[in-house]
Design an enzyme around this catalytic site. Structure first.
Site, PDB file in Angstrom:
ATOM      1  N   LYS A 156      20.206  12.921  -4.456  1.00 39.57           N
ATOM      2  CA  LYS A 156      19.284  12.036  -3.904  1.00 39.57           C
ATOM      3  C   LYS A 156      19.222  12.349  -2.382  1.00 39.57           C
ATOM      4  O   LYS A 156      18.066  11.973  -1.952  1.00 39.57           O
ATOM      5  CB  LYS A 156      19.769  10.664  -4.181  1.00 39.57           C
ATOM      6  CG  LYS A 156      19.927  10.529  -5.543  1.00 39.57           C
ATOM      7  CD  LYS A 156      20.293   8.779  -6.169  1.00 39.57           C
ATOM      8  CE  LYS A 156      20.458   8.806  -7.510  1.00 39.57           C
ATOM      9  NZ  LYS A 156      21.061   7.581  -7.952  1.00 39.57           N
ATOM     10  N   ALA A 160      23.230   6.885  -4.016  1.00 33.38           N
ATOM     11  CA  ALA A 160      22.833   5.521  -4.667  1.00 33.38           C
ATOM     12  C   ALA A 160      23.629   4.502  -3.799  1.00 33.38           C
ATOM     13  O   ALA A 160      22.901   3.331  -3.757  1.00 33.38           O
ATOM     14  CB  ALA A 160      23.883   5.598  -6.022  1.00 33.38           C
TER      15      ALA A 160
END
Length: 305
Positions: free
Chosen positions: A73, A138
């Site tokens: 990510k 996250a």
């Protein structure tokens, strides 16, 4: 899974590892239910190949977008042409789409899904002290959303711990653009003094993993959320519940952000329908024990950020 044809729109979800992902179990049945010729396929991509894979995959005209999971990510940001303001603040994305001009645009939905899951589980966060165990994509996304100004309020402080030297400090530095909460990089995962503890680390994916924090040190009023969506109930959730604490898994975080993914990728009609009916996808991905828990609890049907 819907049938796949030569003109099927293909979406990929990239991770390493990848076996824990639940997104295909949500989105493929939705594509089939609404008659969309689209499929979401999990792909294991090693970190050193991430940039090359993303650039090459989007050369295929029928690959329309990507989901991202651990550990991609944050590093995937380097190949994007643009991203949302929230993604820029967090320094992470969990979705990429190719626009009509060929540019790659990133979106970030983990944090909003997480905040809505707290509302769903009736776990307060406004004015609360939060410990984030982990400082990956996250964790950054969740932290960014917890400190965003909103009508219900924001967390009073968010502390990040990660065993990798400097990683927590990097996330804090990125999030300093907001002044709604105190942001800290801490040197241990000691949960004492915190109102909410979030396991945003991979600890719990394997049965041999240590607990992300010392559950005996959690405050009597504290809540815990473990975003690991495998091996439910995870050891840390079990340990916290044994102490009588409010502890929840991360499945709802994914459900509460599903409509955001669909809007991002242009499936606005499915997103609108999903806002009215999440029971179906809960039944698809929730363990039966968790469905039984929900049936006995008084909770909202769906939460809108």
């Amino acid at each position: 899974m819907p049938p796949v044809h030569g003109d099927t729109d293909v979406y990929l979800i990239l991770g390493d590892p990848i076996e824990q992902v639940l997104a295909p179990e949500i989105f493929n049945p939705l594509f089939a239910r609404f008659g969309r010729d689209a499929v979401l396929v999990p792909v294991q991509v090693a970190p050193q190949h991430l940039h090359a894979f993303v650039k090459a995959a989007f050369l295929a005209k029928n690959i329309k977008g990507m989901w991202l999971t651990i550990p991609h990510k944050v590093p995937v940001m380097a190949v994007l042409d643009s991203c949302s303001d929230l993604a820029r603040l967090a320094g992470a994305v969990n979705a990429i789409r190719r626009n009509d001009d060929g540019s790659l645009e990133g979106g970030l939905f983990d944090g909003e899904g997480f905040v809505c899951s707290l509302d769903y589980f009736d776990i307060p966060y406004a004015g609360k002290k939060v410990l984030m165990v982990g400082a990956g994509g996250a964790a950054a996304a969740i932290g960014a959303s917890l400190v965003q100004p909103r009508a219900s309020g924001s967390a009073s402080s968010v502390a990040f711990f990660d065993p990798a030297p400097g990683k927590a400090a990097e996330v804090v530095a990125r999030l300093q653009a907001t002044d709604t909460a105190q942001l800290l990089a801490v040197t241990s995962s000691d949960p004492a003094g915190f109102d909410l503890v979030v396991n945003a680390s991979p600890l719990g994916l394997r049965a041999t993993d240590p607990l992300p924090c010392d559950v005996a040190r959690l405050e009597p009023h504290a809540a815990l959320v473990d975003i690991v969506m495998k091996n439910y109930p995870t050891p840390v959730v079990r340990a916290a519940r044994t102490r009588g604490l409010h502890a929840e898994p991360g499945f709802e975080m994914l459900i509460q952000q599903a409509h955001l993914y669909l809007d991002f990728f242009g499936f606005t009609d499915i997103a609108a329908a999903l806002r009215q009916d999440t029971a179906t996808i809960r039944q698809q991905i929730y363990p039966q024990t968790l469905l039984d828990e929900i049936s006995q609890a008084s909770r909202p049907f769906f939460v809108t950020p």
